[in-house]
Design an enzyme around this catalytic site. Sequence first.
Site, PDB file in Angstrom:
ATOM      1  N   GLU A 168      -1.772   7.653   8.045  1.00  0.00           N
ATOM      2  CA  GLU A 168      -2.205   8.891   7.145  1.00  0.00           C
ATOM      3  C   GLU A 168      -2.996   9.776   8.321  1.00  0.00           C
ATOM      4  O   GLU A 168      -3.271   9.418   9.209  1.00  0.00           O
ATOM      5  CB  GLU A 168      -3.268   8.187   6.386  1.00  0.00           C
ATOM      6  CG  GLU A 168      -2.682   7.166   5.318  1.00  0.00           C
ATOM      7  CD  GLU A 168      -3.519   7.454   3.949  1.00  0.00           C
ATOM      8  OE1 GLU A 168      -4.676   7.054   4.101  1.00  0.00           O
ATOM      9  OE2 GLU A 168      -2.889   6.475   2.771  1.00  0.00           O
ATOM     10  N   ARG A 180      -8.105  -6.610  -9.762  1.00  0.00           N
ATOM     11  CA  ARG A 180      -8.608  -7.780  -9.947  1.00  0.00           C
ATOM     12  C   ARG A 180     -10.092  -7.267 -10.125  1.00  0.00           C
ATOM     13  O   ARG A 180     -10.342  -6.047 -10.237  1.00  0.00           O
ATOM     14  CB  ARG A 180      -9.156  -8.552  -8.677  1.00  0.00           C
ATOM     15  CG  ARG A 180      -9.653  -7.766  -7.452  1.00  0.00           C
ATOM     16  CD  ARG A 180     -10.064  -8.952  -6.273  1.00  0.00           C
ATOM     17  NE  ARG A 180     -10.657  -7.637  -5.639  1.00  0.00           N
ATOM     18  CZ  ARG A 180     -10.889  -6.975  -5.005  1.00  0.00           C
ATOM     19  NH1 ARG A 180      -8.981  -7.114  -4.245  1.00  0.00           N
ATOM     20  NH2 ARG A 180     -11.452  -6.325  -4.249  1.00  0.00           N
ATOM     21  N   LYS A 187       0.710  -0.828   0.242  1.00  0.00           N
ATOM     22  CA  LYS A 187      -0.060   0.011   0.124  1.00  0.00           C
ATOM     23  C   LYS A 187       1.055   1.459   0.088  1.00  0.00           C
ATOM     24  O   LYS A 187       0.349   2.361  -0.591  1.00  0.00           O
ATOM     25  CB  LYS A 187      -0.711   0.008   1.479  1.00  0.00           C
ATOM     26  CG  LYS A 187      -2.434  -1.677   0.986  1.00  0.00           C
ATOM     27  CD  LYS A 187      -2.490  -1.054   0.055  1.00  0.00           C
ATOM     28  CE  LYS A 187      -3.457  -2.957  -0.047  1.00  0.00           C
ATOM     29  NZ  LYS A 187      -3.643  -3.077  -1.265  1.00  0.00           N
TER      30      LYS A 187
HETATM   31  C1  MV4 Z   1      -9.655   5.751   5.473  1.00  0.00           C
HETATM   32  C2  MV4 Z   1     -10.444   6.877   6.180  1.00  0.00           C
HETATM   33  C3  MV4 Z   1     -10.236   7.663   6.313  1.00  0.00           C
HETATM   34  N1  MV4 Z   1      -9.537   8.805   6.249  1.00  0.00           N
HETATM   35  N2  MV4 Z   1      -7.758   6.831   4.978  1.00  0.00           N
HETATM   36  C4  MV4 Z   1     -10.967   1.739   4.723  1.00  0.00           C
HETATM   37  C5  MV4 Z   1     -10.684   0.672   4.357  1.00  0.00           C
HETATM   38  C6  MV4 Z   1      -9.789   0.598   3.560  1.00  0.00           C
HETATM   39  N3  MV4 Z   1      -9.605   0.193   2.022  1.00  0.00           N
HETATM   40  C7  MV4 Z   1      -9.708   2.219   3.194  1.00  0.00           C
HETATM   41  N4  MV4 Z   1     -10.248   2.761   4.436  1.00  0.00           N
HETATM   42  C8  MV4 Z   1     -10.586   4.398   4.760  1.00  0.00           C
HETATM   43  N5  MV4 Z   1      -9.532   4.804   4.481  1.00  0.00           N
HETATM   44  C9  MV4 Z   1      -8.176   8.124   5.416  1.00  0.00           C
HETATM   45  N6  MV4 Z   1      -6.417   8.693   5.958  1.00  0.00           N
HETATM   46  C10 MV4 Z   1     -11.398   5.663   6.261  1.00  0.00           C
HETATM   47  C11 MV4 Z   1     -11.366   5.135   5.849  1.00  0.00           C
HETATM   48  C12 MV4 Z   1     -12.606   3.381   5.260  1.00  0.00           C
HETATM   49  C13 MV4 Z   1     -13.960   3.571   4.438  1.00  0.00           C
HETATM   50  C14 MV4 Z   1     -13.132   3.437   3.463  1.00  0.00           C
HETATM   51  C15 MV4 Z   1     -13.617   3.348   2.552  1.00  0.00           C
HETATM   52  C16 MV4 Z   1     -15.391   2.757   2.007  1.00  0.00           C
HETATM   53  C17 MV4 Z   1     -15.212   2.469   3.815  1.00  0.00           C
HETATM   54  C18 MV4 Z   1     -14.622   2.777   4.952  1.00  0.00           C
HETATM   55  C19 MV4 Z   1     -15.423   2.614   5.772  1.00  0.00           C
HETATM   56  C20 MV4 Z   1     -15.010   3.519   7.236  1.00  0.00           C
HETATM   57  C21 MV4 Z   1     -13.424   4.000   6.977  1.00  0.00           C
END
Ligand code: MV4
Length: 483
Positions: A201, A293, A117
């Site tokens: 982050e 994918r 990542k």
């Molecule tokens: C984040 C975020 C807030 N700030 N990064 C959750 C899974 C991963 N793929 C990335 N995710 C998140 N990253 C920062 N810097 C909030 C989430 C996140 C989220 C992202 C996408 C879909 C649903 C989510 C639910 C909670 C938190």
Amino acid sequence: MRKIRKLLIANRGEIALRIIRACRELEIESVAIFSEADIDGIWLRKADECYPILSNPIQAYLDTEKIVSLALKAGCDAIHPGYGFLSESPEFARACEEAGLIFVGPRPEHIALFGDKTASKEAMKKVGLPVIEGSESAVTDKEEARAIARKTGFPVIIKAAFGGGGRGMRIVEKEEAFDELFESAVKEAEKFFGRGDVFIEKYVKNPRHVEIQIVADRYGNVVHLKERDCSIQRRHQKVIEIAPSPRLSDAVRRELYRMSAKAIFRLGYESVGTIEFLIDENDAIYFIEMNTRVQVEHPVTEMISGIDIIKRMIEIAEGDKLRFLQEELNFRGYAVEFRINAEDVQNGFFPSTGTVERFIAPGGPGVRIDSSVYDGYAISPHYDSMVAKLIVWDLDWRSAVAKARRALDEFYVEGVKTNIPLHRAIVRDPDFIEGRFDTGYLDKKLDRFNLQMQNSIEEEERRVEKIADLIRKIKTGNVDYRL
Ligand code: MV4
């Protein structure tokens, strides 16, 4: 003459069936595999050939050596990994190549790059995507990590560098809480991904999760198939996906398409792929990760674009040129996917196993079901609880929601509990109907949906009972014909 004549599907369930369907249309022979827990699987009956892999239920679909040797023995020239299992393993892709088999997916180097990542953030930043500030690479040292967090400014989020799906993820509101959360994040990352590397982050509050579908061939032709809004999720499991996003400004949308296609071109990426972004409350765009994918939610994109993503993915792997330019694509309407899971929503979403006695799926115009379930099918506790994907399409957002209400009301599953009542509540929620939702939506609404779910379950029971009662009367000659 096709380059691929016979393809092995290294997967199970609805996606195995989806890939078999693509193979049939392309006149490619399909070979299915199945574990001891999957002897009733519909995909083995639809494939041209099928072979058991009798290790254990999960391991069967992860056994690189057995799968590759089986593909060779069966005379296959390609393997499609589907999603999950080996789909994002660079080692598996390489093992296929070394055995002289075409891996239907990106090159191993790209799978490896995007599995890391922090490396993927750095690479995407270089090709013009905005990333969230924080640590530039993975950290294992707590003092160093805390210093980075302080410099970034709280709240921050700690993420696993080789993970996904929210595992090993911690939100840290203030410095005092950092050490403990860092340690638990590292432990969880070690447990699930075998590597405790994490990165830091800045935390983005209440983002929307929007992802761009990319299709790219090996000759540098790159097109996007618009976006999907995947904000409606619970514990990082997507529940509803929508294409295109019903409330995204045209400026943001254009920017996402332009940046995504350019980044993929500059990286020389081949195959289909999905670029995930967070969009904050001020419409700021941040790249978070790339999926190398085919995704569970690919059907909504197929519905609005008319492009068969699996067929094109196979052709790209054969070395074909893309059949269409960006300007030649015609997008139309809105599509919504509802993941139908066998689970008890009112009891903490606990998986519901047992036999599906009746499975009456909705139909009619603009309704698609991707599922491997049938009447009498026993849901195994070994795999995830998704039993079907209901996808609806219509010309505009409101009509698509109306169609969803109709289709969800039509859907009847007997024998196991499903989350259909939850979906029925969501499609009646004014905020959903107006397109007002972000990644916090479901958690916030669940309590209010509980009562509605109970009502719709009881109403359905009354309807079923009423008809059963009428039938009993007919059979015993007790019908009152004067009615
Ligand atoms: C984040 C975020 C807030 N700030 N990064 C959750 C899974 C991963 N793929 C990335 N995710 C998140 N990253 C920062 N810097 C909030 C989430 C996140 C989220 C992202 C996408 C879909 C649903 C989510 C639910 C909670 C938190």
